[in-house]
Scaffold this active site. Structure first.
Site, PDB file in Angstrom:
ATOM      1  N   HIS A 176       0.874  -1.185   0.000  1.00 50.32           N
ATOM      2  CA  HIS A 176       0.000   0.000   0.000  1.00 50.32           C
ATOM      3  C   HIS A 176       0.908   1.232   0.000  1.00 50.32           C
ATOM      4  O   HIS A 176       1.657   1.440  -0.947  1.00 50.32           O
ATOM      5  CB  HIS A 176      -0.932  -0.106   1.211  1.00 50.32           C
ATOM      6  CG  HIS A 176      -2.058   0.890   1.273  1.00 50.32           C
ATOM      7  ND1 HIS A 176      -2.418   1.678   0.219  1.00 50.32           N
ATOM      8  CD2 HIS A 176      -2.906   1.203   2.287  1.00 50.32           C
ATOM      9  CE1 HIS A 176      -3.442   2.447   0.569  1.00 50.32           C
ATOM     10  NE2 HIS A 176      -3.751   2.181   1.838  1.00 50.32           N
ATOM     11  N   ASP A 228       2.729   5.557  -6.923  1.00 49.25           N
ATOM     12  CA  ASP A 228       3.997   5.447  -6.203  1.00 49.25           C
ATOM     13  C   ASP A 228       5.200   5.293  -7.118  1.00 49.25           C
ATOM     14  O   ASP A 228       6.338   5.352  -6.660  1.00 49.25           O
ATOM     15  CB  ASP A 228       3.944   4.246  -5.253  1.00 49.25           C
ATOM     16  CG  ASP A 228       3.062   4.548  -4.067  1.00 49.25           C
ATOM     17  OD1 ASP A 228       3.042   5.717  -3.653  1.00 49.25           O
ATOM     18  OD2 ASP A 228       2.391   3.635  -3.576  1.00 49.25           O
ATOM     19  N   HIS A 270      -2.450  -2.235  -9.703  1.00 53.72           N
ATOM     20  CA  HIS A 270      -3.381  -1.626  -8.756  1.00 53.72           C
ATOM     21  C   HIS A 270      -4.637  -2.471  -8.701  1.00 53.72           C
ATOM     22  O   HIS A 270      -5.053  -3.010  -9.734  1.00 53.72           O
ATOM     23  CB  HIS A 270      -3.720  -0.196  -9.209  1.00 53.72           C
ATOM     24  CG  HIS A 270      -4.271   0.637  -8.113  1.00 53.72           C
ATOM     25  ND1 HIS A 270      -5.596   0.590  -7.762  1.00 53.72           N
ATOM     26  CD2 HIS A 270      -3.664   1.503  -7.261  1.00 53.72           C
ATOM     27  CE1 HIS A 270      -5.785   1.418  -6.748  1.00 53.72           C
ATOM     28  NE2 HIS A 270      -4.641   1.975  -6.418  1.00 53.72           N
TER      29      HIS A 270
HETATM   30  N1  ACO Z   1       4.665  -6.892 -10.609  1.00 56.66           N
HETATM   31  C1  ACO Z   1       4.541  -8.104 -11.178  1.00 56.66           C
HETATM   32  N2  ACO Z   1       3.404  -8.806 -11.218  1.00 56.66           N
HETATM   33  C2  ACO Z   1       2.332  -8.256 -10.647  1.00 56.66           C
HETATM   34  C3  ACO Z   1       2.363  -6.998 -10.041  1.00 56.66           C
HETATM   35  C4  ACO Z   1       3.585  -6.305 -10.026  1.00 56.66           C
HETATM   36  N3  ACO Z   1       3.687  -5.104  -9.475  1.00 56.66           N
HETATM   37  N4  ACO Z   1       1.141  -6.702  -9.537  1.00 56.66           N
HETATM   38  C5  ACO Z   1       0.360  -7.738  -9.844  1.00 56.66           C
HETATM   39  N5  ACO Z   1       1.076  -8.677 -10.511  1.00 56.66           N
HETATM   40  C6  ACO Z   1       0.564  -9.919 -11.075  1.00 56.66           C
HETATM   41  C7  ACO Z   1       0.317 -10.959  -9.995  1.00 56.66           C
HETATM   42  O1  ACO Z   1       1.444 -11.766  -9.766  1.00 56.66           O
HETATM   43  C8  ACO Z   1      -0.836 -11.730 -10.580  1.00 56.66           C
HETATM   44  O2  ACO Z   1      -0.333 -12.578 -11.573  1.00 56.66           O
HETATM   45  P1  ACO Z   1      -0.976 -14.049 -11.817  1.00 56.66           P
HETATM   46  O3  ACO Z   1      -2.363 -13.760 -12.326  1.00 56.66           O
HETATM   47  O4  ACO Z   1      -0.094 -14.709 -12.801  1.00 56.66           O
HETATM   48  O5  ACO Z   1      -0.992 -14.728 -10.469  1.00 56.66           O
HETATM   49  C9  ACO Z   1      -1.657 -10.657 -11.291  1.00 56.66           C
HETATM   50  O6  ACO Z   1      -0.713  -9.645 -11.641  1.00 56.66           O
HETATM   51  C10 ACO Z   1      -2.765 -10.068 -10.430  1.00 56.66           C
HETATM   52  O7  ACO Z   1      -2.172  -9.606  -9.215  1.00 56.66           O
HETATM   53  P2  ACO Z   1      -2.912  -9.549  -7.821  1.00 56.66           P
HETATM   54  O8  ACO Z   1      -1.908  -9.599  -6.727  1.00 56.66           O
HETATM   55  O9  ACO Z   1      -4.014 -10.576  -7.805  1.00 56.66           O
HETATM   56  O10 ACO Z   1      -3.589  -8.129  -7.915  1.00 56.66           O
HETATM   57  P3  ACO Z   1      -4.149  -7.316  -6.696  1.00 56.66           P
HETATM   58  O11 ACO Z   1      -5.217  -6.462  -7.221  1.00 56.66           O
HETATM   59  O12 ACO Z   1      -4.458  -8.204  -5.561  1.00 56.66           O
HETATM   60  O13 ACO Z   1      -2.877  -6.453  -6.250  1.00 56.66           O
HETATM   61  C11 ACO Z   1      -1.371  -4.719  -5.894  1.00 56.66           C
HETATM   62  C12 ACO Z   1      -2.755  -5.110  -6.424  1.00 56.66           C
HETATM   63  C13 ACO Z   1      -1.214  -5.188  -4.433  1.00 56.66           C
HETATM   64  C14 ACO Z   1      -1.237  -3.203  -5.905  1.00 56.66           C
HETATM   65  C15 ACO Z   1      -0.296  -5.380  -6.787  1.00 56.66           C
HETATM   66  O14 ACO Z   1      -0.427  -4.945  -8.116  1.00 56.66           O
HETATM   67  C16 ACO Z   1       1.125  -5.114  -6.283  1.00 56.66           C
HETATM   68  O15 ACO Z   1       1.612  -5.852  -5.400  1.00 56.66           O
HETATM   69  N6  ACO Z   1       1.819  -4.061  -6.833  1.00 56.66           N
HETATM   70  C17 ACO Z   1       3.133  -3.708  -6.367  1.00 56.66           C
HETATM   71  C18 ACO Z   1       3.026  -2.933  -5.078  1.00 56.66           C
HETATM   72  C19 ACO Z   1       2.521  -1.515  -5.310  1.00 56.66           C
HETATM   73  O16 ACO Z   1       3.004  -0.804  -6.177  1.00 56.66           O
HETATM   74  N7  ACO Z   1       1.577  -1.110  -4.446  1.00 56.66           N
HETATM   75  C20 ACO Z   1       1.033   0.246  -4.481  1.00 56.66           C
HETATM   76  C21 ACO Z   1      -0.395   0.243  -4.884  1.00 56.66           C
HETATM   77  S1  ACO Z   1      -0.968   1.901  -4.971  1.00 56.66           S
HETATM   78  C22 ACO Z   1      -1.234   2.306  -3.391  1.00 56.66           C
HETATM   79  O17 ACO Z   1      -1.483   1.553  -2.511  1.00 56.66           O
HETATM   80  C23 ACO Z   1      -1.100   3.699  -3.094  1.00 56.66           C
END
Ligand code: ACO
Length: 445
Positions: free
Chosen positions: A284, A379, A323
């Site tokens: 987050h 971010d 996201h």
């Molecule tokens: N890098 C690589 N792969 C990713 C990323 C990433 N940043 N984000 C998601 N994925 C992939 C997952 O591995 C998953 O792949 P799969 O279908 O093969 O298993 C798919 O994309 C879906 O990901 P989820 O984790 O199910 O998506 P969710 O909506 O739960 O997660 C989140 C959203 C937590 C923001 C995620 O994209 C992430 O971890 N991003 C990196 C951290 C980040 O930048 N957070 C800031 C968010 S903005 C904020 O809070 C202000």
């Protein structure tokens, strides 16, 4: 006593407006149920009538991480994740970032309308007059280790405010709530700056009421021996824009924490501390810190393909990408990418921007990221700006928490004014053992 925060003037639609009906047939019993659709959704409680036997609990919806559950009706922030749209109270974020200041946006979030000149002046004065913190809070900061994480210091000190303002627990009194809201918006930069100064071993700097919100924050962060701190207008504006971008984002993890904890009628200080704790996690608000660490790890553009390969193999994530809601370019990332160039005019170029831009280019052309609709989020660029301004990565989430307080408090107000809300209490699908005979300790092998 100042006037209470006004309830939004936006005309509320009645919650009973029906769009149609959903017909569900239960294959277990052959029974058919007709469930009203309101604002395009059904009420989870309407599923409870679906039973096999009369004494069944009734059907629930199972939704880990609340990916498809609305827990409230809200009038504050609108996001269309597929189109990359973000609006506060109906105003596009791009326009607000272009024409407003952070305190103006905080007013908008809390009141539902933009202030006129006199209202803004009064609002700013009311916040400015509440920037000082009790001297005993300095002693709380003194108690932390020199290398304590500033987010831990911020969360603790916000919670500690609860013990200084005991009347804050009267959360059903709108005038009392307004005072606490002003205090929280006013004191967040002071607490954040004290956390920073403590980690640097520098004496604390008192607020300067002659300065704007962000200029005063910069003064408390960076004033040395000069009589009056002079901030760069460009940097103060860039910080203000970043504050606007981070002010609210509807029902994210920390705002949901604010609503959950607030629903128990805890006072706004401990409730805000809980929201800030949720923000601290790397998925987050902690992501901007993680982005900088990632860019440091990559080190140079030629190492990007190897890094992307690792991410695609499931060895870590591309931080600042993806996201839960945006399946398109996060509009805040576009604005902060632009802000970065303005900041570099003053600070000199942070070379990590070149790695970030190349990383973005490669990722946006890569099948893995395209298929999963992973785009840069807010971010991705904010940390690079913060670093150029002179902040350590540990401070980045703190810089996110300061403006997000306006959003958290708007949702807290909305929660307390919503007669449909009760103490938050999700259900569970229990799959564990039941009614087991207890074996005394002496007889357990
Ligand atoms: N890098 C690589 N792969 C990713 C990323 C990433 N940043 N984000 C998601 N994925 C992939 C997952 O591995 C998953 O792949 P799969 O279908 O093969 O298993 C798919 O994309 C879906 O990901 P989820 O984790 O199910 O998506 P969710 O909506 O739960 O997660 C989140 C959203 C937590 C923001 C995620 O994209 C992430 O971890 N991003 C990196 C951290 C980040 O930048 N957070 C800031 C968010 S903005 C904020 O809070 C202000």
């Amino acid at each position: 006593m100042p006037a209470p925060v006004a309830t939004p003037s936006v005309e509320k639609e009645t919650a009973t407006a029906q769009d149609g009906f959903l017909t569900i047939t239960d294959s277990r019993t052959g029974k058919t149920y007709t469930i009203p659709i309101t604002h395009g959704n059904i009420r989870a409680m309407d599923l409870r009538q679906i039973k096999v036997h009369d004494d069944d609990f009734g059907m629930m919806s199972y939704d880990p991480a609340f990916t498809n559950t609305a827990s409230c009706e809200s009038y504050i922030t609108y996001i269309d994740g597929d189109k990359g749209i973000l609006e506060y109270r109906g105003y596009p974020i791009e326009q607000l970032a272009e024409d407003c200041t952070y305190t103006e946006v905080a007013y908008l979030l809390l009141h539902g309308e933009l202030p006129n000149g006199a209202q803004l002046e009064e609002w700013n004065a009311a916040i400015t007059n509440r920037t000082m913190i009790h001297e005993n809070i300095k002693k709380i900061f003194d108690g932390f280790h020199y290398d304590a994480h500033p987010m831990g210091m911020l969360i603790s000190s916000v919670a500690a405010l609860s013990t200084f303002y005991k009347e804050a627990k009267n959360i059903h009194d709108p005038a009392n709530r307004r005072v606490q809201i002003l205090r929280l918006i006013g004191k967040m930069p002071t607490l954040a700056a004290y956390a920073y100064r403590h980690s640097q071993g520098l004496p604390y700097v008192y607020p300067d009421n002659e300065l704007s919100y962000t200029e005063n924050f910069m003064n408390m962060l960076w004033k040395k021996t000069e009589l009056r701190y002079k901030s760069s207008k460009v940097l103060a504006h860039a910080l203000d824009v970043l504050f606007m971008l981070h002010a609210d984002h509807e029902q994210n993890c920390s705002t949901s924490a604010m609503r959950n904890v607030g629903s128990s009628y805890a006072d706004p200080y401990v409730t805000t501390a809980a929201a800030a704790a949720a923000l601290a996690g790397p998925l987050h608000g902690g992501a901007n810190e993680a982005v900088l660490r990632m860019l440091n790890e990559i080190g140079s553009k030629d190492r990007i393909p190897a890094f992307i390969k690792k991410v695609k193999a499931g060895e870590g994530r591309l931080m600042g990408f993806g996201h839960r809601v945006y399946k398109n370019y996060d509009p805040r990332a576009r604005i902060s990418k632009r802000s970065a160039e303005e900041v570099f005019e003053v600070t000199g170029r942070n070379l990590k921007i070149d790695i970030a831009i190349e990383l973005e280019r490669i990722a946006l052309e890569d099948e893995y990221f395209i298929k999963r609709k992973l785009y840069p989020n807010v971010d991705f660029y904010s940390g690079i700006i913060y670093e150029a301004m002179g902040f350590q990565p540990e401070m980045f989430t703190v810089l996110f928490a300061i403006p997000r307080v306006a959003g958290w408090l708007s949702h807290w107000e909305e929660l307390l004014n919503d007669p449909a809300q009760k103490i938050a209490r999700p259900r569970q699908v229990f799959l564990g053992p039941r009614q087991r005979p207890l074996v005394p300790l002496s007889k357990r092998g």
